[in-house]
Design an enzyme around this catalytic site. Structure first.
Site, PDB file in Angstrom:
ATOM      1  N   GLU A 205      -5.536   1.821   6.477  1.00  0.00           N
ATOM      2  CA  GLU A 205      -6.372   2.004   7.669  1.00  0.00           C
ATOM      3  C   GLU A 205      -5.598   1.811   8.979  1.00  0.00           C
ATOM      4  O   GLU A 205      -6.187   1.538  10.024  1.00  0.00           O
ATOM      5  CB  GLU A 205      -7.570   1.047   7.597  1.00  0.00           C
ATOM      6  CG  GLU A 205      -8.489   1.384   6.447  1.00  0.00           C
ATOM      7  CD  GLU A 205      -9.474   0.276   6.132  1.00  0.00           C
ATOM      8  OE1 GLU A 205     -10.627   0.381   6.561  1.00  0.00           O
ATOM      9  OE2 GLU A 205      -9.082  -0.710   5.480  1.00  0.00           O
TER      10      GLU A 205
ATOM     11  N   SER B  52     -13.274   1.677   4.102  1.00  0.00           N
ATOM     12  CA  SER B  52     -13.421   3.072   4.536  1.00  0.00           C
ATOM     13  C   SER B  52     -13.762   4.035   3.398  1.00  0.00           C
ATOM     14  O   SER B  52     -13.377   5.192   3.430  1.00  0.00           O
ATOM     15  CB  SER B  52     -12.149   3.562   5.237  1.00  0.00           C
ATOM     16  OG  SER B  52     -11.909   2.784   6.380  1.00  0.00           O
TER      17      SER B  52
ATOM     18  N   TYR C 210     -14.741   9.584   2.221  1.00  0.00           N
ATOM     19  CA  TYR C 210     -14.106   9.416   3.521  1.00  0.00           C
ATOM     20  C   TYR C 210     -13.721  10.718   4.183  1.00  0.00           C
ATOM     21  O   TYR C 210     -12.862  11.457   3.716  1.00  0.00           O
ATOM     22  CB  TYR C 210     -12.880   8.510   3.397  1.00  0.00           C
ATOM     23  CG  TYR C 210     -12.354   8.077   4.731  1.00  0.00           C
ATOM     24  CD1 TYR C 210     -13.200   7.513   5.676  1.00  0.00           C
ATOM     25  CD2 TYR C 210     -11.021   8.231   5.057  1.00  0.00           C
ATOM     26  CE1 TYR C 210     -12.729   7.113   6.902  1.00  0.00           C
ATOM     27  CE2 TYR C 210     -10.528   7.827   6.282  1.00  0.00           C
ATOM     28  CZ  TYR C 210     -11.394   7.272   7.198  1.00  0.00           C
ATOM     29  OH  TYR C 210     -10.915   6.872   8.412  1.00  0.00           O
TER      30      TYR C 210
ATOM     31  N   ARG D 102     -19.843  -7.067  10.262  1.00  0.00           N
ATOM     32  CA  ARG D 102     -20.813  -5.981  10.084  1.00  0.00           C
ATOM     33  C   ARG D 102     -21.148  -5.876   8.604  1.00  0.00           C
ATOM     34  O   ARG D 102     -20.239  -5.771   7.773  1.00  0.00           O
ATOM     35  CB  ARG D 102     -20.214  -4.661  10.577  1.00  0.00           C
ATOM     36  CG  ARG D 102     -21.241  -3.605  10.965  1.00  0.00           C
ATOM     37  CD  ARG D 102     -20.589  -2.238  11.096  1.00  0.00           C
ATOM     38  NE  ARG D 102     -20.390  -1.673   9.775  1.00  0.00           N
ATOM     39  CZ  ARG D 102     -19.261  -1.089   9.370  1.00  0.00           C
ATOM     40  NH1 ARG D 102     -18.230  -0.972  10.153  1.00  0.00           N
ATOM     41  NH2 ARG D 102     -19.183  -0.615   8.147  1.00  0.00           N
TER      42      ARG D 102
ATOM     43  N   ASP E 286     -22.901  -3.903   5.456  1.00  0.00           N
ATOM     44  CA  ASP E 286     -23.341  -2.580   5.010  1.00  0.00           C
ATOM     45  C   ASP E 286     -24.438  -2.733   3.963  1.00  0.00           C
ATOM     46  O   ASP E 286     -24.315  -3.548   3.042  1.00  0.00           O
ATOM     47  CB  ASP E 286     -22.171  -1.807   4.383  1.00  0.00           C
ATOM     48  CG  ASP E 286     -21.124  -1.405   5.409  1.00  0.00           C
ATOM     49  OD1 ASP E 286     -21.441  -1.414   6.623  1.00  0.00           O
ATOM     50  OD2 ASP E 286     -19.993  -1.079   4.998  1.00  0.00           O
TER      51      ASP E 286
ATOM     52  N   GLU F  53     -21.607  -4.961   1.236  1.00  0.00           N
ATOM     53  CA  GLU F  53     -20.426  -5.747   1.607  1.00  0.00           C
ATOM     54  C   GLU F  53     -20.566  -6.263   3.033  1.00  0.00           C
ATOM     55  O   GLU F  53     -21.384  -5.781   3.811  1.00  0.00           O
ATOM     56  CB  GLU F  53     -19.159  -4.882   1.512  1.00  0.00           C
ATOM     57  CG  GLU F  53     -19.197  -3.694   2.461  1.00  0.00           C
ATOM     58  CD  GLU F  53     -17.820  -3.130   2.775  1.00  0.00           C
ATOM     59  OE1 GLU F  53     -16.810  -3.781   2.476  1.00  0.00           O
ATOM     60  OE2 GLU F  53     -17.769  -2.037   3.379  1.00  0.00           O
TER      61      GLU F  53
ATOM     62  N   ASN G  11     -18.081  -6.662   6.328  1.00  0.00           N
ATOM     63  CA  ASN G  11     -16.796  -6.292   6.915  1.00  0.00           C
ATOM     64  C   ASN G  11     -16.422  -7.333   7.959  1.00  0.00           C
ATOM     65  O   ASN G  11     -17.122  -7.485   8.956  1.00  0.00           O
ATOM     66  CB  ASN G  11     -16.902  -4.915   7.576  1.00  0.00           C
ATOM     67  CG  ASN G  11     -17.251  -3.831   6.573  1.00  0.00           C
ATOM     68  OD1 ASN G  11     -16.444  -3.488   5.719  1.00  0.00           O
ATOM     69  ND2 ASN G  11     -18.471  -3.319   6.629  1.00  0.00           N
TER      70      ASN G  11
ATOM     71  N   GLY H   9     -14.554  -1.726  12.591  1.00  0.00           N
ATOM     72  CA  GLY H   9     -13.932  -0.793  13.533  1.00  0.00           C
ATOM     73  C   GLY H   9     -14.302  -1.116  14.970  1.00  0.00           C
ATOM     74  O   GLY H   9     -15.425  -1.497  15.260  1.00  0.00           O
TER      75      GLY H   9
HETATM   76  N1  ADP Z   1     -23.995   0.688  -5.300  1.00  0.00           N
HETATM   77  C1  ADP Z   1     -23.949   1.727  -4.456  1.00  0.00           C
HETATM   78  N2  ADP Z   1     -24.978   2.611  -4.402  1.00  0.00           N
HETATM   79  C2  ADP Z   1     -24.926   3.681  -3.560  1.00  0.00           C
HETATM   80  N3  ADP Z   1     -23.896   3.963  -2.752  1.00  0.00           N
HETATM   81  C3  ADP Z   1     -22.836   3.127  -2.766  1.00  0.00           C
HETATM   82  C4  ADP Z   1     -22.805   1.960  -3.600  1.00  0.00           C
HETATM   83  N4  ADP Z   1     -21.630   1.341  -3.415  1.00  0.00           N
HETATM   84  C5  ADP Z   1     -20.954   2.072  -2.489  1.00  0.00           C
HETATM   85  N5  ADP Z   1     -21.664   3.139  -2.103  1.00  0.00           N
HETATM   86  C6  ADP Z   1     -21.255   4.176  -1.118  1.00  0.00           C
HETATM   87  O1  ADP Z   1     -19.862   4.041  -0.879  1.00  0.00           O
HETATM   88  C7  ADP Z   1     -19.613   3.612   0.465  1.00  0.00           C
HETATM   89  C8  ADP Z   1     -18.473   2.581   0.510  1.00  0.00           C
HETATM   90  O2  ADP Z   1     -18.829   1.434  -0.223  1.00  0.00           O
HETATM   91  P1  ADP Z   1     -18.624  -0.035   0.331  1.00  0.00           P
HETATM   92  O3  ADP Z   1     -19.044  -0.981  -0.744  1.00  0.00           O
HETATM   93  O4  ADP Z   1     -19.301  -0.212   1.658  1.00  0.00           O
HETATM   94  O5  ADP Z   1     -17.033  -0.115   0.465  1.00  0.00           O
HETATM   95  P2  ADP Z   1     -16.007   0.166   1.666  1.00  0.00           P
HETATM   96  O6  ADP Z   1     -16.789   0.516   2.899  1.00  0.00           O
HETATM   97  O7  ADP Z   1     -15.282  -1.140   1.784  1.00  0.00           O
HETATM   98  O8  ADP Z   1     -15.152   1.276   1.174  1.00  0.00           O
HETATM   99  C9  ADP Z   1     -20.935   3.036   0.950  1.00  0.00           C
HETATM  100  O9  ADP Z   1     -21.024   3.108   2.348  1.00  0.00           O
HETATM  101  C10 ADP Z   1     -21.939   3.923   0.211  1.00  0.00           C
HETATM  102  O10 ADP Z   1     -22.096   5.174   0.863  1.00  0.00           O
HETATM  103 MG    MG Z   2     -18.541  -0.304   3.650  1.00  0.00          MG
END
Ligand code: ADP
Ligand code: MG
Length: 307
Positions: free
Chosen positions: A16, A142, A210, A249, A251, A268, A270, A274
């Protein structure tokens, strides 16, 4: 009184890096506008020597990924005795490790998706959960390396067996939560507003999500006031459960087919969100009447040791 000397730490060598450089440029300019003396530092492996020579009053940490987000840089700043922004050593490292963060969030009353840790080869061989489910790295950001396995996918993602797979031997498998994507920022133990993120490019097949600029932000998120307030409450609970500091932040996914607040789960926290002028946290701050300069100045004044 002389202006506080702020070292803005940005860049680094994580995946990143480019986002961090943009966050750092925006924060450095804002800190200058707010009256601080600023030194911009693209972080390399000689960062300890650079900071020892520079002797700044405060380090504004605008790194994403390792080593700025996982506690390593925070530990170095503790040893150097330079007050720094955002979360401390322990919170940073735990928040970055999703398999460790989830049980702590759960214990703090924050619902998380059911799931388990699997090896990437196990996950490639057979479906490790009932479809639909998600396979994702334990410690990336990301949306890098995220696979959504739907009912239509007869086989698990074969990309996981690639010799150049770069996102770890152990992965997180989670139940797929349908519905909306929500995010909420916390600033010093107080929740800001809630944004709904609407992807403008779909998750096609096993392609990772991404795509810069591939989403639209709705603020305030168009959900009931019950859900809006619950997301804010859970964001603060999540921040506290991981002992975070400064700005974070959280999510969320929100399955709006479920009654009440049952469909809201936290993916998660963060700890280094950003910070470009168009990032989610600055947008949420602006919505709360806090300008970008005020947000950055707040982070600088909030900086400390022993976080
Ligand atoms: N259990 C889940 N169910 C639905 N969508 C998910 C799930 N886990 C991740 N995602 C999708 O993947 C994206 C990234 O996952 P996340 O856990 O926020 O990790 P990071 O942002 O650190 O890559 C989320 O914003 C969501 O769109
Ligand atoms: Mg995330």
């Amino acid at each position: 009184m002389a202006a506080k000397h702020v070292a803005v730490l940005m860049g680094g060598w994580s995946a990143e890096r480019e986002v961090s450089l943009r966050s750092g440029a925006a924060c450095a300019a804002a800190a200058e506008r707010a009256g601080y003396r600023v030194t911009r530092i693209d972080v390399t492996r000689d960062i300890a020597a650079v900071l020892t020579a520079l002797k700044p009053d405060v380090a504004l940490n605008v790194l994403h990924g390792r080593p700025g987000e996982d506690g390593a840089l925070q530990g170095m700043l503790e040893i150097l005795g330079i007050p720094y922004s955002h979360s401390g050593v322990l919170a940073s490292s735990v928040a970055m490790q999703k398999d460790l963060a989830k049980p702590l969030l759960k214990a703090g009353g924050v619902p998380v998706p059911e799931g388990k840790v699997v090896s990437r080869h196990e996950a490639a061989k057979a479906h490790v959960l009932e479809r639909p489910y998600v396979i994702k790295p334990i410690a990336e950001g990301s949306s890098v390396g995220v696979f959504i396995v739907t009912r239509e996918h007869e086989h698990p993602p074969q990309e996981l067996t690639r010799p150049d797979w770069a996102y770890g031997e152990q992965l997180l498998a989670e139940r797929y939560i349908p519905g909306k994507e929500l995010t909420c920022a916390v600033m010093g133990d107080k929740a800001l507003g809630v944004i709904e993120i609407v992807p403008t490019v779909k998750f096609y097949d096993y392609e990772a999500k991404y795509a810069p600029g591939g989403s639209k932000h709705l603020l305030p998120a168009p959900v009931s006031s019950e859900i809006y307030e619950e997301a804010r409450r859970l964001a603060v609970a999540a921040h506290r459960a991981l002992a975070c500091r400064g700005v974070t932040r959280a999510d969320f996914r929100y399955d709006d087919s479920l009654p009440g607040t049952k469909g809201l789960v936290c993916l998660e926290v963060n700890t280094q969100p950003g910070m470009t002028e168009t990032s989610l946290v600055p947008e949420l701050a602006a919505h709360a009447g806090i300008s970008f300069e005020q947000l950055v100045a707040w982070m600088i004044e909030d900086a400390s040791l022993d976080r």
